[in-house]
Scaffold this motif. Structure first.
Motif, PDB file in Angstrom:
ATOM      1  N   PRO A  35       0.872  -1.205  -0.163  1.00 45.91           N
ATOM      2  CA  PRO A  35      -0.061   0.055  -0.067  1.00 45.91           C
ATOM      3  C   PRO A  35       0.899   1.137  -0.240  1.00 45.91           C
ATOM      4  N   PRO A  54      -3.077   1.947   5.832  1.00 48.16           N
ATOM      5  CA  PRO A  54      -4.051   1.352   6.323  1.00 48.16           C
ATOM      6  C   PRO A  54      -4.287   1.637   7.796  1.00 48.16           C
ATOM      7  N   SER A  55      -5.507   1.663   8.280  1.00 48.14           N
ATOM      8  CA  SER A  55      -5.921   1.865   9.663  1.00 48.14           C
ATOM      9  C   SER A  55      -5.287   0.585  10.427  1.00 48.14           C
ATOM     10  N   ALA A  76      -0.773  -1.883   9.809  1.00 45.83           N
ATOM     11  CA  ALA A  76      -0.660  -1.359   8.559  1.00 45.83           C
ATOM     12  C   ALA A  76      -0.771  -2.594   7.407  1.00 45.83           C
ATOM     13  N   HIS A 108      -2.504  -5.459   7.720  1.00 42.20           N
ATOM     14  CA  HIS A 108      -3.769  -6.223   7.793  1.00 42.20           C
ATOM     15  C   HIS A 108      -4.143  -6.524   6.601  1.00 42.20           C
ATOM     16  N   PRO A 109      -4.157  -5.633   5.574  1.00 39.36           N
ATOM     17  CA  PRO A 109      -5.096  -5.899   4.166  1.00 39.36           C
ATOM     18  C   PRO A 109      -4.396  -7.004   3.509  1.00 39.36           C
ATOM     19  N   ARG A 110      -3.117  -7.460   3.736  1.00 41.91           N
ATOM     20  CA  ARG A 110      -2.355  -8.487   3.060  1.00 41.91           C
ATOM     21  C   ARG A 110      -2.135  -9.711   3.999  1.00 41.91           C
ATOM     22  N   SER A 152      -7.818  -4.279  11.983  1.00 38.99           N
ATOM     23  CA  SER A 152      -8.125  -3.145  11.258  1.00 38.99           C
ATOM     24  C   SER A 152      -8.347  -1.861  11.983  1.00 38.99           C
TER      25      SER A 152
END
Ligand SMILES: Nc1ncnc2c1ncn2[C@@H]1O[C@H](COP(=O)(O)OP(=O)(O)OP(=O)(O)O)[C@@H](O)[C@H]1O
Ligand SMILES: Nc1ncnc2c1ncn2[C@@H]1O[C@H](COP(=O)(O)OP(=O)(O)OP(=O)(O)O)[C@@H](O)[C@H]1O
Ligand SMILES: [Mg+2]
Ligand SMILES: [Mg+2]
Lengths: 346, 341
Positions: B297, B303-304, B307, B309-311, B320
């Motif tokens: 990212p 990311p909230s 950082a 967590h989305p991956r 999140s």
């Protein structure tokens, strides 16, 4: 005669050898002229790739890997060539004997794609990425199927294939993403052979795995042959079936990847392997390579590795031919002769 | 050599228990402001409350994805970039509170080797001049002494015969030879701390091994502290005492090299380590490797929560929302993950 024996090494093929090769480079010579000196960048190279095979070409910086790969597609812009000879037979046609126009036609159709070493220079910064990939598609496709195919290619290389992403410009992508755009372009024509020159050197390890995974999958699923050029032996170990080791314009060793990496015959290959950080025990200096590739305009007579070789002896003043070894690989070293191996001074 | 703030702790270059580390960054943040499309200003959060320390006698490897802030952190430690929050401390004293003599000591003691040797050497200066100007800073003045020192330095980095190399211009050297000159120049200051930002990546494999040996040799011999920024995990495995792993501007894990390689705790560290290619072809092939999905990212939109967590393959809802704080685990390493034991 020597080359024939290499080609047949380990294969029981009854049909003519030529038919079974997708790419068959024979005695390729590319010499440049630089400051009135002849630079022997490629000097009598034989290299073969079968359909659907994955082949690695490794060697130190300046050993001639890029010149070799670019001369396959005759992409030698601005070079002052002193001599270019030999054959590059791709799908039974000698590319070196084709006219420029015929060559261009084949490149477009074509069954042969390349990913270059310095990829970022090959993307147009002012054109949207989707458009650039579309331009690499075969010209006969309809507009609608082009759009569809571009999205498909993007997903194949692990890029988002949505409309918005296709409309981005190269600078809006990270380095790893741009590298994948280039791979998508190279794959657009559904090539039978993809030549990739250091495809992942500029990438992070995690992105590297992603890109290599993609290449491997396409190689397997679409029966696309790969010729991967790299200095990273580990990459070759994981991706390739066969490997060629290049040194100072010549192939010095070739064979099955597992065989060459686990029992290298040529002292240069041995040195390359020993120089890898993972192979070196902590603080325990093992015999990695010393010195660097000789000036290709001032090559010594005899074996070109002689001056750096820990095993050099009198006979090395004479150039050794590539010869079959006891493990089925080939090596350009007097000490690799099966009968000589007992007397290996190491 | 005699102007460090805490004499007793550093006389022999040994860190004494309880004494502050010779060089440390404490919760530093760096924000770059750039002009985006249509002149919009965007803020890039290159570092986000990042802490690190370097002690004498240890080699710390700093690893992480491209763009995670490794170079920025090196620059902050070298006082080449100023943090928007947090501070860099030299023997426990914040850089902006150092006296002039202490500042000079810091500048002499902490040296740097950059990635691109050609760009870090002055092309119009012979190697002799390049090294002499550094030695002069150290008070070496007479021609005789300079010649002697320069010969010693060049021989020390394997550039023989030194007299011949001293006369050359940078472009008359290969990349590996240039990088050795850059190292010789750093070593000319008799540094106690060396920060090397990707010193090997511009070099050939065989030359990499030589340059690496050279630095390790210096580190062991002088008991210096090294911060080595690299993306080559095989190098890290071979030489590091401690490993610091960064992701998107934060340190996600740090600890003893052995521990990190044997028992990585953070999911990102695990992904990173499993991306290490191996020369042992019988072991593993590329097709069997797990891939990290999604791209890094951007530092403009971190990311909230965590950082990563989305991956992250094991992220739960909490990841999140809350940013995990670094926690010290049983074996003494520190990890910033809600789910690590
Ligand atoms: N157009 C040219 N004119 C003259 N010499 C050239 C030209 N292109 C390449 N060379 C020389 O040919 C040799 C081989 O170069 P090449 O780029 O093939 O090496 P390489 O093996 O790809 O190295 P690397 O790993 O650094 O990419 C080098 O000595 C180079 O300087
Ligand atoms: N001068 C600058 N202006 C604006 N943004 C910058 C600048 N330098 C770095 N950045 C941004 O800060 C972030 C961290 O960059 P940094 O160079 O520290 O990463 P890195 O970990 O060293 O990456 P690499 O492994 O690619 O060298 C990136 O998002 C980068 O784009
Ligand atoms: Mg090349
Ligand atoms: Mg960096």
């Amino acid at each position: 005669m020597r080359s024939a024996s290499i080609a047949e090494c380990g294969h029981e093929e009854s049909n003519a050898v030529k038919e079974t090769q997708l790419l068959d480079i024979h005695d390729l010579v590319v010499h440049f002229l630089r400051e009135e000196q002849v630079v022997k960048a490629v000097d009598g190279v034989d290299l073969r790739v079968k359909p659907g095979e994955s082949v690695g070409l490794v060697g130190e910086s300046g050993s001639g890997k890029t010149v070799l790969s670019r001369s396959i597609a005759r992409l030698m812009a601005n070079a002052v060539i002193d001599k270019m000879s030999g054959q590059v037979v791709f799908q039974n046609t000698d590319l070196l004997s084709l006219s420029e126009r015929e060559l261009e036609r084949r490149r477009r159709k074509s069954f042969l794609s390349m990913v270059f070493q310095d990829p970022l220079g090959y993307l147009n910064p002012t054109k949207r990425v989707g458009r650039q990939v579309a331009e690499a598609l075969p010209p006969e496709l309809s507009r609608r199927s082009r759009r569809h195919r571009v999205a498909e290619l993007f997903t194949q290389v692990g890029l988002p294939g949505d409309k918005a992403s296709l409309r981005l410009y190269p600078h809006e992508f990270s380095g790893g993403m741009r590298q994948r755009v280039l791979i998508a372009m190279a794959l657009a024509s559904r090539p039978r052979l993809l030549i990739a020159d250091e495809p992942t050197t500029a990438l992070d390890v995690t992105v590297q795995v992603q890109v290599l995974n993609t290449l491997e999958r396409l190689h397997r699923e679409q029966d696309m042959a790969l010729l991967v050029i790299t200095h990273d032996l580990a990459l070759v170990a994981e991706l390739c079936d066969r490997v060629y080791v290049m040194y100072a314009g010549q192939i010095v060793e070739s064979g099955d990847v597992e065989t060459v990496l686990s029992s290298p015959h040529h002292p240069y290959t041995q040195g390359l392997i020993a120089s890898m950080p993972g192979q070196r025990r902590r603080m325990n200096k093992v015999d990695g390579l010393v010195g660097s590739v000789p000036n290709l305009a001032l090559l010594p007579s005899g074996c070109r590795f002689r001056s750096r070789c820990p095993h050099a002896f009198d006979r090395c003043e004479e150039m050794p031919p590539l010869m079959p070894t006891s493990t089925g690989s080939t090596s350009r070293c007097w000490l690799s002769e099966p009968e000589a191996e007992g007397e290996d001074p190491s | 050599m005699s102007t460090r703030p805490d004499q007793s702790a550093t006389a022999e270059g040994v860190s004494i228990a309880g004494a502050p580390p010779p060089l440390a960054a404490k919760e530093v943040s760096v924000v770059y402001r750039t002009r985006g499309d249509f002149g919009r200003r965007t803020a890039r959060h290159a570092l986000n409350r990042t802490s690190i320390e370097v002690n004498y006698g240890e080699l710390v490897a700093l690893v992480g994805e491209s763009g995670s802030g490794k170079s920025t952190l090196s620059k902050v430690l070298l006082d080449l970039a100023s943090p928007s929050a947090g501070e860099v401390a030299y023997h426990g004293k914040a850089l902006n509170t150092l006296t002039r003599t202490e500042m000079r000591a810091y500048r002499n003691e902490v040296q740097v080797v950059f990635q691109d040797p050609a760009a870090s050497l002055n092309p119009r200066q012979r190697i002799w001049k390049c090294l002499a100007s550094v030695l002069e800073l150290r008070g070496v003045r007479s021609q005789l002494e300079l010649n002697e020192e320069i010969t010693k330095l060049l021989t020390g980095v394997g550039l023989n015969p030194a007299e011949s190399f001293a006369r050359r211009f940078p472009h008359e050297l290969s990349g590996g030879q240039q990088q050795r000159v850059a190292i010789a120049r750093a070593l000319a200051m008799k540094p106690r701390i060396v920060i090397a930002d990707e010193p090997l990546s511009a070099l050939d494999v065989s030359v990499q091994a030589q340059v690496l040996d050279l630095m390790i040799d210096h580190q062991k011999r002088t008991n210096a502290g090294y911060l080595l920024v690299t993306h080559d995990l095989n190098v890290v495995r071979a030489v590091a005492d401690r490993v610091v792993v960064m992701y998107l501007g934060s340190v996600v894990e740090m600890g003893d090299a052995e521990q990190i390689f044997e028992r990585p705790q953070h999911p990102y560290t695990r992904a990173l380590l499993s991306s290490r290619l191996s020369i042992d072809a019988s072991k593993r092939r590329i097709r069997d490797r797990p891939i990290l999905t999604g791209d890094v990212p951007s530092t403009t939109a971190i990311p909230s929560g965590c950082a990563y967590h989305p991956r992250c393959p094991i992220a739960v809802e909490r990841c999140s929302i809350d940013a995990p704080e670094p926690r010290v685990t049983g074996d003494g390493s520190s990890v910033a993950c809600h789910l690590a034991e």
